[in-house]
Scaffold this motif. Structure first.
Motif, PDB file in Angstrom:
ATOM      1  N   ALA A  58       0.823  -1.210   0.000  1.00 31.56           N
ATOM      2  CA  ALA A  58       0.000   0.000   0.000  1.00 31.56           C
ATOM      3  C   ALA A  58       0.859   1.262   0.000  1.00 31.56           C
ATOM      4  CB  ALA A  58      -0.929  -0.009   1.213  1.00 31.56           C
ATOM      5  N   ASP A  59       2.056   1.202   0.601  1.00 33.73           N
ATOM      6  CA  ASP A  59       2.917   2.380   0.663  1.00 33.73           C
ATOM      7  C   ASP A  59       4.333   1.988   0.240  1.00 33.73           C
ATOM      8  OD1 ASP A  59       4.259   4.688   1.137  1.00 33.73           O
ATOM      9  OD2 ASP A  59       3.615   4.933   3.208  1.00 33.73           O
ATOM     10  N   PRO A  60       4.613   1.977  -1.047  1.00 29.27           N
ATOM     11  CA  PRO A  60       5.947   1.582  -1.506  1.00 29.27           C
ATOM     12  C   PRO A  60       7.056   2.456  -0.937  1.00 29.27           C
ATOM     13  CG  PRO A  60       4.383   1.668  -3.332  1.00 29.27           C
ATOM     14  CD  PRO A  60       3.713   2.278  -2.152  1.00 29.27           C
ATOM     15  N   ARG A  61       6.747   3.695  -0.576  1.00 30.56           N
ATOM     16  CA  ARG A  61       7.780   4.575  -0.017  1.00 30.56           C
ATOM     17  C   ARG A  61       8.308   4.006   1.295  1.00 30.56           C
ATOM     18  NH1 ARG A  61       4.566  10.060   0.318  1.00 30.56           N
ATOM     19  NH2 ARG A  61       3.078   8.519   1.141  1.00 30.56           N
ATOM     20  N   HIS A  62       7.411   3.431   2.097  1.00 27.78           N
ATOM     21  CA  HIS A  62       7.872   2.875   3.370  1.00 27.78           C
ATOM     22  C   HIS A  62       8.702   1.610   3.147  1.00 27.78           C
ATOM     23  CE1 HIS A  62       7.882   2.843   7.697  1.00 27.78           C
ATOM     24  NE2 HIS A  62       7.603   1.555   7.693  1.00 27.78           N
ATOM     25  N   GLU A  63       8.339   0.853   2.155  1.00 32.65           N
ATOM     26  CA  GLU A  63       9.154  -0.313   1.829  1.00 32.65           C
ATOM     27  C   GLU A  63      10.552   0.127   1.405  1.00 32.65           C
ATOM     28  OE1 GLU A  63       9.114  -4.380  -0.862  1.00 32.65           O
ATOM     29  OE2 GLU A  63       7.476  -2.935  -1.038  1.00 32.65           O
ATOM     30  N   ARG A  64      10.631   1.173   0.586  1.00 30.10           N
ATOM     31  CA  ARG A  64      11.955   1.675   0.182  1.00 30.10           C
ATOM     32  C   ARG A  64      12.738   2.166   1.394  1.00 30.10           C
ATOM     33  NH1 ARG A  64       8.870   3.759  -4.227  1.00 30.10           N
ATOM     34  NH2 ARG A  64       8.744   5.817  -3.237  1.00 30.10           N
ATOM     35  N   LEU A  65      12.043   2.762   2.348  1.00 24.55           N
ATOM     36  CA  LEU A  65      12.714   3.231   3.559  1.00 24.55           C
ATOM     37  C   LEU A  65      13.302   2.058   4.335  1.00 24.55           C
ATOM     38  CD1 LEU A  65      13.295   5.654   5.471  1.00 24.55           C
ATOM     39  CD2 LEU A  65      11.102   5.152   6.573  1.00 24.55           C
ATOM     40  N   MET A  66      12.526   0.994   4.493  1.00 21.23           N
ATOM     41  CA  MET A  66      13.028  -0.175   5.218  1.00 21.23           C
ATOM     42  C   MET A  66      14.156  -0.866   4.467  1.00 21.23           C
ATOM     43  SD  MET A  66       9.663  -1.886   7.006  1.00 21.23           S
ATOM     44  CE  MET A  66       8.772  -2.122   5.484  1.00 21.23           C
ATOM     45  N   ASN A  67      14.105  -0.822   3.165  1.00 25.99           N
ATOM     46  CA  ASN A  67      15.140  -1.492   2.378  1.00 25.99           C
ATOM     47  C   ASN A  67      16.456  -0.725   2.334  1.00 25.99           C
ATOM     48  OD1 ASN A  67      13.838  -3.864   1.702  1.00 25.99           O
ATOM     49  ND2 ASN A  67      12.828  -2.963  -0.082  1.00 25.99           N
ATOM     50  N   ARG A  68      16.550   0.369   3.064  1.00 26.22           N
ATOM     51  CA  ARG A  68      17.835   1.060   3.166  1.00 26.22           C
ATOM     52  C   ARG A  68      18.791   0.318   4.100  1.00 26.22           C
ATOM     53  NH1 ARG A  68      17.033   7.271   4.513  1.00 26.22           N
ATOM     54  NH2 ARG A  68      19.320   7.171   4.256  1.00 26.22           N
ATOM     55  N   TYR A  69      18.272  -0.671   4.843  1.00 26.53           N
ATOM     56  CA  TYR A  69      19.167  -1.457   5.703  1.00 26.53           C
ATOM     57  C   TYR A  69      18.878  -2.946   5.536  1.00 26.53           C
ATOM     58  CZ  TYR A  69      15.216  -1.811   9.020  1.00 26.53           C
ATOM     59  OH  TYR A  69      13.997  -2.051   9.610  1.00 26.53           O
ATOM     60  N   ASP A  70      19.884  -3.769   5.827  1.00 29.95           N
ATOM     61  CA  ASP A  70      19.774  -5.231   5.794  1.00 29.95           C
ATOM     62  C   ASP A  70      19.670  -5.765   7.212  1.00 29.95           C
ATOM     63  OD1 ASP A  70      19.897  -5.695   3.044  1.00 29.95           O
ATOM     64  OD2 ASP A  70      22.083  -5.594   3.033  1.00 29.95           O
ATOM     65  N   MET A  71      18.738  -6.692   7.415  1.00 33.47           N
ATOM     66  CA  MET A  71      18.604  -7.359   8.711  1.00 33.47           C
ATOM     67  C   MET A  71      19.758  -8.345   8.910  1.00 33.47           C
ATOM     68  SD  MET A  71      15.720  -6.133   9.940  1.00 33.47           S
ATOM     69  CE  MET A  71      15.043  -7.285  11.130  1.00 33.47           C
ATOM     70  N   GLN A  72      20.260  -8.418  10.154  1.00 26.54           N
ATOM     71  CA  GLN A  72      21.317  -9.368  10.450  1.00 26.54           C
ATOM     72  C   GLN A  72      20.943 -10.303  11.598  1.00 26.54           C
ATOM     73  OE1 GLN A  72      24.682  -6.672  11.062  1.00 26.54           O
ATOM     74  NE2 GLN A  72      25.341  -6.998   8.942  1.00 26.54           N
ATOM     75  N   TRP A  73      20.461  -9.745  12.691  1.00 26.83           N
ATOM     76  CA  TRP A  73      20.212 -10.569  13.880  1.00 26.83           C
ATOM     77  C   TRP A  73      19.067  -9.953  14.658  1.00 26.83           C
ATOM     78  CZ3 TRP A  73      21.689  -9.588  19.299  1.00 26.83           C
ATOM     79  CH2 TRP A  73      21.539 -10.720  20.124  1.00 26.83           C
ATOM     80  N   LEU A  74      18.244 -10.816  15.243  1.00 25.99           N
ATOM     81  CA  LEU A  74      17.116 -10.356  16.039  1.00 25.99           C
ATOM     82  C   LEU A  74      17.070 -11.120  17.352  1.00 25.99           C
ATOM     83  CD1 LEU A  74      14.401  -8.763  16.350  1.00 25.99           C
ATOM     84  CD2 LEU A  74      13.284 -10.733  15.255  1.00 25.99           C
ATOM     85  N   LYS A  75      16.963 -10.383  18.435  1.00 25.31           N
ATOM     86  CA  LYS A  75      16.749 -10.988  19.745  1.00 25.31           C
ATOM     87  C   LYS A  75      15.516 -10.345  20.367  1.00 25.31           C
ATOM     88  CE  LYS A  75      18.662 -11.711  24.372  1.00 25.31           C
ATOM     89  NZ  LYS A  75      19.760 -11.388  25.323  1.00 25.31           N
ATOM     90  N   ILE A  76      14.558 -11.194  20.730  1.00 26.59           N
ATOM     91  CA  ILE A  76      13.321 -10.717  21.341  1.00 26.59           C
ATOM     92  C   ILE A  76      13.255 -11.236  22.773  1.00 26.59           C
ATOM     93  CG2 ILE A  76      10.797 -10.777  21.235  1.00 26.59           C
ATOM     94  CD1 ILE A  76      11.047 -11.302  18.221  1.00 26.59           C
ATOM     95  N   ASP A  77      13.033 -10.343  23.716  1.00 22.85           N
ATOM     96  CA  ASP A  77      12.707 -10.706  25.106  1.00 22.85           C
ATOM     97  C   ASP A  77      11.253 -10.325  25.320  1.00 22.85           C
ATOM     98  OD1 ASP A  77      15.287 -11.486  26.743  1.00 22.85           O
ATOM     99  OD2 ASP A  77      15.877  -9.860  25.398  1.00 22.85           O
ATOM    100  N   ILE A  78      10.390 -11.310  25.455  1.00 23.83           N
ATOM    101  CA  ILE A  78       8.960 -11.036  25.490  1.00 23.83           C
ATOM    102  C   ILE A  78       8.319 -11.693  26.702  1.00 23.83           C
ATOM    103  CG2 ILE A  78       8.357 -13.026  24.017  1.00 23.83           C
ATOM    104  CD1 ILE A  78       6.242 -11.173  22.693  1.00 23.83           C
TER     105      ILE A  78
END
Length: 690
Positions: A58-78
């Motif tokens: 719905a908002d390609p601009r936001h997708e382009r914004l997120m694609n300015r970085y690459d994901m590497q690692w995620l840690k969730i404490d929930i």
């Protein structure tokens, strides 16, 4: 992912050399794909909400914004409890990422987060981002502008603290991304996550982009000590905490797509098994299979017959498609009241257990998790392969002959709709019911793989090609053209025609079959029509023809190739054979419905120029673009055959019509057959085209 059962097909018994115990009755051969699909479509009424909250399209601009970085690692404490889908205070997600640009600083970090969740604070590289520099929209998209921009090409950490209860967005296939319910059969209350396809942001700040896999993930779940919490990878440890709490610390070192991390919390009991595929590095290695079941005394007796098939299924898939991709960690199941199954990496979420459901979700570990579709237009690369995994499992473990029942069940769906397997560019990938369409993405996708296996006609080569595709795109993503290129390289043959008609094209083929025996020749005419001729006017396919050489004798199978809509096949048979019946595509290999098969005494062709017929005169002979034939008072059918007996032209001639257009014929020698509709003798002559 898979939906609920459609068919009841009772089966018993098993091949003892594969299964450790007799198989229970097979309740349903489409339960696998249907259960997976149910998991995705549980919230089908929320289609309008999906469009409102699916921001990447719905908002390609936001997708382009997120694609300015690459994901590497995620840690969730929930912090979660089994009785509520409220995320507790103190929950945080630490994301390690990298600025993709080598020249431009990263001054804004985009992500998605359910608008019902309270975002307490964000830090970037340890520096808190002021509230004024954080933007959130009702759609769920959000971004933070760090005080110090991230340098070009640099890795960075951003930590989000959050809590609260997500609001329904319709982005999940089963309910919400985070749900708490009581199972109606066993009475167990469970809280679970299900992020597919667009609901990861219902329980953690997410970048919902298929092609950007996390390198690894760690998930710590704090909950009441009466609960167990299941997740991806290995349970590194449990930590007792004050207030009768416990923290389960799970971690996986394998790459994982954004929708595949999961958490399930309930007062579970554990059931553990081990698989030992032949291609493990050493005989001492094994793969643990850890299942978290509701803590109800009836659950294990109900589930165990199917759970005990998981190890032989892993072993069979490992042989066919390559070693289980996550063997250094585990495979497992967590129960939740979802009415189907969801292939969370290394630990599928299951509403219950059946043969095809277990086989389907397990197959996703190869197709969907290890190699993930790079676009939801190509979701069949996940779901079609997982659906066909059911067939491959039945073939290995179930009683002989039951594969036909599976094919019949899925053909009722896959051949009931004209849509294409690959979602066309004209369709909206916000439409979850389309991308997860059971008739196309699941059923027809699985049937197309079966047809492709028939095209290759060599199981060793077929599965070697699938293993090569797995290895080429291991821990990454692929699209349909990638699969085609990989298989063409493996098999050294062009496959564009097959992909165009069976995967990109709509519809399927229907055929009417006529046959006759003329001396030592079986003559078979297959007249094909397409159900969506504007998309695929003709389906090229190899055909198996079975003929019974005498009453009570076993059928003989002949393989031919249909390359035109109406084709005549002349099949030599042994002298003294009296054929009693034939069948075309009896093992249901193709995207084909055979409407009728009948014997026709007018099909009396031995060789193309040896037919019991009345001779006729034609001119000019040789001809160029037209051939004049004797006039008649009744309509006739003109068939032109080459000297192998293959029909290359058919035309209807009206009463008193005496001109046959031969422009389409290549230069050569042919046989013309004129047949009247009332069964009068065939009139035939040989002629040449210059």
């Amino acid at each position: 992912m898979l939906l609920a059962a459609l068919l009841a097909l009772p089966l018993t018994g098993a091949r003892a050399q594969v299964s450790p115990r007799p198989l229970p009755p097979f309740a349903n051969f489409t339960a696998g794909a249907e259960g997976c699909r149910a998991a995705h479509l549980h919230a089908a009424k929320a289609t309008a909400a999906r469009a409102a909250h699916r921001i990447l399209v719905a908002d390609p601009r936001h997708e382009r914004l997120m694609n300015r970085y690459d994901m590497q690692w995620l840690k969730i404490d929930i912090a979660l409890e089994r009785t509520s889908n409220e995320i507790g205070i103190g929950t945080r997600a630490l994301t390690r990422a990298r600025n993709r640009s080598l020249v431009t600083p990263l001054d804004s970090i985009g992500f998605e987060l359910n608008p019902g969740i309270v975002l307490d604070s964000i830090t970037v590289n340890g520096v808190r981002v002021p509230t004024a520099r954080i933007t959130r929209r009702p759609s769920g998209d959000a971004w933070a502008r760090p005080v110090v921009p991230v340098a070009p090409g640099a890795s960075f950490d951003y930590v989000t603290w959050y809590h609260g209860t997500p609001i329904p967005t319709g982005g999940a296939f089963f309910g919400q991304g985070l749900t708490s319910e009581t199972d109606p059969q066993y009475g167990a209350t469970t809280t679970w996550t299900l992020s597919s396809p667009f609901a990861a942001s219902d329980w953690f700040p997410a970048k919902q982009v298929l092609h950007d896999k996390l390198d690894s993930v760690a998930i710590n779940i704090t909950t009441d000590a009466s609960n167990k919490a299941g997740s991806n990878g290995i349970l590194r440890r449990t930590v007792a905490l004050p207030g009768n709490k416990v923290r389960y610390e799970w971690a996986s070192r394998y790459p994982i797509d954004y929708y595949l991390p999961s958490v399930t919390v309930s007062n579970f009991q554990e059931y553990t098994q081990y698989a030992k595929p032949a291609n493990l590095p050493s005989a001492a290695d094994s793969i643990p299979i850890l299942t978290y079941l509701y803590n109800n005394p009836q659950v294990l007796p109900d589930a165990q017959p199917w759970l005990d098939l998981t190890a032989p299924l892993i072993e069979n898939y490992s042989e066919k498609y390559g070693l289980y991709p996550f063997w250094r960690e585990k495979y497992g199941h967590c129960m939740a009241p979802i009415g189907g199954g969801m292939e969370h990496q290394t630990m599928s979420t299951m509403g219950g257990f059946s043969f095809t459901l277990v086989a389907h979700e397990l197959m996703h570990q190869w197709f969907g998790d290890y190699v993930t579709c790079g676009s939801y237009r190509d979701l069949w690369l996940n779901e079609g392969f997982a659906t066909y995994g059911e067939y491959v499992s039945i073939e290995a473990i179930a009683p002989p002959g039951t594969t036909v029942q599976w094919l019949q069940g899925y053909r009722q769906q896959g051949l009931a709709f004209t849509g294409s397997v690959v979602v066309p560019a004209t369709a909206d990938t916000l439409d979850i019911s389309r991308i997860f369409d059971g008739r196309t993405t699941y059923a027809k996708g699985g049937l197309a793989l079966h047809a492709l296996r028939h095209v290759i006609n060599d199981d060793s080569a077929f599965f070697a090609g699938m293993r090569a595709y797995q290895q080429q795109y291991a821990h990454g993503t692929a699209r349909t053209p990638n699969l085609r290129a990989s298989l063409e390289a493996s098999w050294n043959r062009p496959l564009g025609w097959f992909f165009d008609q069976s995967l990109y094209g709509e519809g399927f083929a229907r055929s009417a079959v006529r046959w006759n025996q003329a001396g030592t020749n079986l003559i078979v005419e297959v007249a094909q029509t397409a159900t969506a001729p504007t998309s695929v006017p003709f389906f090229r396919m190899p055909l198996e023809i079975d003929y019974v050489p005498g009453v009570g004798q076993p059928a003989v199978t002949v393989r031919v190739e249909q390359t035109q809509a109406t084709q005549l096949f002349v099949i030599p048979v042994p002298a003294g054979t009296t054929i009693s019946s034939i069948a075309v595509d009896p093992r249901l290999w193709n995207l084909l419905q055979v409407l009728r098969t009948r014997r026709d005494v007018n099909l009396v062709l031995g060789r193309a120029d040896e037919v019991a017929s009345v001779p006729i005169a034609v001119f000019p002979n040789p001809c160029t673009n037209a051939l004049t034939v004797p006039a008649a008072t009744r309509p006739r059918t003109a068939d032109v055959l080459d000297l192998t007996g293959r029909r290359v032209l058919r035309a209807a001639l009206g009463a008193d019509e005496a001109r046959l257009n031969t422009t389409a014929l290549a230069p050569g020698t042919y046989v013309l057959r004129l047949t009247e509709t009332d069964g009068a003798p065939v009139r035939q002559v040989r002629f040449s085209k210059q």
